[in-house]
Scaffold this motif. Structure first.
Motif, PDB file in Angstrom:
ATOM      1  N   SER A  76       0.820  -1.213   0.000  1.00 48.65           N
ATOM      2  CA  SER A  76       0.000   0.000   0.000  1.00 48.65           C
ATOM      3  C   SER A  76       0.854   1.263   0.000  1.00 48.65           C
ATOM      4  N   TYR A  77       1.999   1.227   0.633  1.00 49.63           N
ATOM      5  CA  TYR A  77       2.916   2.368   0.631  1.00 49.63           C
ATOM      6  C   TYR A  77       4.338   1.828   0.592  1.00 49.63           C
ATOM      7  N   PHE A  78       5.162   2.478  -0.213  1.00 49.15           N
ATOM      8  CA  PHE A  78       6.549   2.044  -0.370  1.00 49.15           C
ATOM      9  C   PHE A  78       7.348   3.271  -0.766  1.00 49.15           C
ATOM     10  N   CYS A  79       8.301   3.644   0.053  1.00 50.53           N
ATOM     11  CA  CYS A  79       9.096   4.828  -0.256  1.00 50.53           C
ATOM     12  C   CYS A  79      10.523   4.652   0.242  1.00 50.53           C
ATOM     13  N   ILE A  80      11.449   5.019  -0.597  1.00 49.80           N
ATOM     14  CA  ILE A  80      12.859   5.092  -0.241  1.00 49.80           C
ATOM     15  C   ILE A  80      13.226   6.569  -0.253  1.00 49.80           C
ATOM     16  N   ALA A  81      13.973   7.009   0.748  1.00 50.89           N
ATOM     17  CA  ALA A  81      14.367   8.418   0.844  1.00 50.89           C
ATOM     18  C   ALA A  81      15.069   8.862  -0.439  1.00 50.89           C
ATOM     19  N   GLU A  82      14.778  10.072  -0.847  1.00 53.08           N
ATOM     20  CA  GLU A  82      15.290  10.619  -2.107  1.00 53.08           C
ATOM     21  C   GLU A  82      16.787  10.359  -2.307  1.00 53.08           C
ATOM     22  N   GLY A  83      17.610  10.629  -1.334  1.00 58.02           N
ATOM     23  CA  GLY A  83      19.053  10.458  -1.474  1.00 58.02           C
ATOM     24  C   GLY A  83      19.532   9.020  -1.447  1.00 58.02           C
ATOM     25  N   GLU A  84      18.622   8.076  -1.183  1.00 55.30           N
ATOM     26  CA  GLU A  84      18.992   6.661  -1.085  1.00 55.30           C
ATOM     27  C   GLU A  84      18.486   5.835  -2.261  1.00 55.30           C
ATOM     28  N   ARG A  85      17.775   6.452  -3.169  1.00 51.70           N
ATOM     29  CA  ARG A  85      17.218   5.717  -4.312  1.00 51.70           C
ATOM     30  C   ARG A  85      18.325   5.297  -5.272  1.00 51.70           C
ATOM     31  N   SER A  86      18.069   4.204  -5.976  1.00 47.93           N
ATOM     32  CA  SER A  86      19.003   3.626  -6.957  1.00 47.93           C
ATOM     33  C   SER A  86      20.284   3.103  -6.315  1.00 47.93           C
ATOM     34  N   LYS A  87      20.209   2.733  -5.048  1.00 51.71           N
ATOM     35  CA  LYS A  87      21.361   2.155  -4.342  1.00 51.71           C
ATOM     36  C   LYS A  87      21.084   0.725  -3.882  1.00 51.71           C
ATOM     37  N   GLY A  88      19.938   0.164  -4.281  1.00 53.40           N
ATOM     38  CA  GLY A  88      19.600  -1.204  -3.919  1.00 53.40           C
ATOM     39  C   GLY A  88      18.733  -1.343  -2.682  1.00 53.40           C
ATOM     40  N   VAL A  89      18.461  -0.244  -1.988  1.00 52.08           N
ATOM     41  CA  VAL A  89      17.643  -0.314  -0.771  1.00 52.08           C
ATOM     42  C   VAL A  89      16.229  -0.776  -1.106  1.00 52.08           C
ATOM     43  N   GLY A  90      15.629  -0.173  -2.119  1.00 51.13           N
ATOM     44  CA  GLY A  90      14.268  -0.536  -2.503  1.00 51.13           C
ATOM     45  C   GLY A  90      14.163  -1.969  -2.963  1.00 51.13           C
ATOM     46  N   GLN A  91      15.127  -2.408  -3.747  1.00 48.31           N
ATOM     47  CA  GLN A  91      15.126  -3.788  -4.226  1.00 48.31           C
ATOM     48  C   GLN A  91      15.235  -4.759  -3.051  1.00 48.31           C
ATOM     49  N   HIS A  92      16.091  -4.456  -2.108  1.00 45.89           N
ATOM     50  CA  HIS A  92      16.265  -5.313  -0.930  1.00 45.89           C
ATOM     51  C   HIS A  92      14.981  -5.358  -0.096  1.00 45.89           C
ATOM     52  N   LEU A  93      14.360  -4.212   0.108  1.00 40.48           N
ATOM     53  CA  LEU A  93      13.127  -4.148   0.890  1.00 40.48           C
ATOM     54  C   LEU A  93      11.987  -4.886   0.178  1.00 40.48           C
ATOM     55  N   LEU A  94      11.896  -4.725  -1.127  1.00 39.87           N
ATOM     56  CA  LEU A  94      10.863  -5.416  -1.897  1.00 39.87           C
ATOM     57  C   LEU A  94      11.071  -6.927  -1.863  1.00 39.87           C
ATOM     58  N   GLN A  95      12.296  -7.382  -2.010  1.00 42.51           N
ATOM     59  CA  GLN A  95      12.576  -8.822  -1.956  1.00 42.51           C
ATOM     60  C   GLN A  95      12.243  -9.395  -0.581  1.00 42.51           C
ATOM     61  N   HIS A  96      12.506  -8.621   0.467  1.00 40.15           N
ATOM     62  CA  HIS A  96      12.147  -9.055   1.822  1.00 40.15           C
ATOM     63  C   HIS A  96      10.621  -9.206   1.940  1.00 40.15           C
ATOM     64  N   ALA A  97       9.884  -8.236   1.408  1.00 40.28           N
ATOM     65  CA  ALA A  97       8.420  -8.295   1.444  1.00 40.28           C
ATOM     66  C   ALA A  97       7.899  -9.495   0.654  1.00 40.28           C
ATOM     67  N   GLU A  98       8.483  -9.749  -0.498  1.00 36.20           N
ATOM     68  CA  GLU A  98       8.064 -10.895  -1.305  1.00 36.20           C
ATOM     69  C   GLU A  98       8.313 -12.209  -0.563  1.00 36.20           C
ATOM     70  N   GLN A  99       9.421 -12.295   0.151  1.00 38.19           N
ATOM     71  CA  GLN A  99       9.705 -13.502   0.931  1.00 38.19           C
ATOM     72  C   GLN A  99       8.694 -13.681   2.057  1.00 38.19           C
ATOM     73  N   LEU A 100       8.347 -12.587   2.733  1.00 34.43           N
ATOM     74  CA  LEU A 100       7.316 -12.669   3.776  1.00 34.43           C
ATOM     75  C   LEU A 100       5.993 -13.152   3.184  1.00 34.43           C
ATOM     76  N   ALA A 101       5.655 -12.665   1.997  1.00 32.86           N
ATOM     77  CA  ALA A 101       4.404 -13.074   1.343  1.00 32.86           C
ATOM     78  C   ALA A 101       4.439 -14.566   0.996  1.00 32.86           C
ATOM     79  N   ARG A 102       5.575 -15.036   0.498  1.00 33.68           N
ATOM     80  CA  ARG A 102       5.699 -16.472   0.206  1.00 33.68           C
ATOM     81  C   ARG A 102       5.516 -17.296   1.481  1.00 33.68           C
ATOM     82  N   GLU A 103       6.165 -16.870   2.553  1.00 32.40           N
ATOM     83  CA  GLU A 103       6.057 -17.582   3.827  1.00 32.40           C
ATOM     84  C   GLU A 103       4.630 -17.593   4.351  1.00 32.40           C
ATOM     85  N   ARG A 104       3.876 -16.581   4.030  1.00 30.83           N
ATOM     86  CA  ARG A 104       2.481 -16.455   4.459  1.00 30.83           C
ATOM     87  C   ARG A 104       1.543 -17.269   3.552  1.00 30.83           C
TER      88      ARG A 104
END
Length: 144
Positions: A76-104
């Protein structure tokens, strides 16, 4: 960087990130909403942090399906701080969320992202998300 569940002490960081998304004025409701989401068993509100600085957050909801054995998860909401974008933070957070969804036991993930958010939509496409044909809304606000 590590990912952890959001805490009430993250409210200032979440308010700032929501403002970056265009959702200003959340100060008055943040405490209550944060407590509701933290307590909800069908919600995972996660933050990515580095050295106690919140770099981004993702709000994930688990939704049971009547006609299928697996549930689905909705961002529903997903945001990476402006200065941290394109550094892999969003990809890492999204992959973590996808893993939680699989586990669920979720069979799919979905996210609604307005067409005007061009870079966000490009990110989702790179991560394997495809466009869904239709999304309709109706305001239930008084006088709408």
């Amino acid at each position: 960087m590590h990912i952890r569940p959001a805490q009430s002490t993250d409210s200032f960081a979440l308010i700032s990130l929501l403002t970056e998304l265009g959702y200003g004025g959340t100060e008055s409701l943040m405490h209550t909403r944060l407590q509701q989401l933290i307590a909800d068993p069908n919600e995972k509100l996660m933050v990515a942090e580095d050295r106690q600085t919140v770099l981004g957050f993702l709000s994930l909801h688990f939704i049971p399906q009547l006609a299928f054995s697996g549930d689905f998860a909705r961002i529903s909401y997903f945001c990476i701080a402006e200065g941290e974008r394109s550094k892999g933070v969003g990809q890492h957070l999204l992959q973590h969320a996808e893993q939680l969804a699989r586990e669920r036991g979720c069979e799919r993930m979905e996210v609604h992202c307005h067409d005007a958010r061009i870079k966000a939509n490009q990110f989702y496409a790179r991560e394997g998300y495809s466009e869904s044909p239709c999304y309709r809304i109706k305001s239930l606000a008084t006088g709408a």
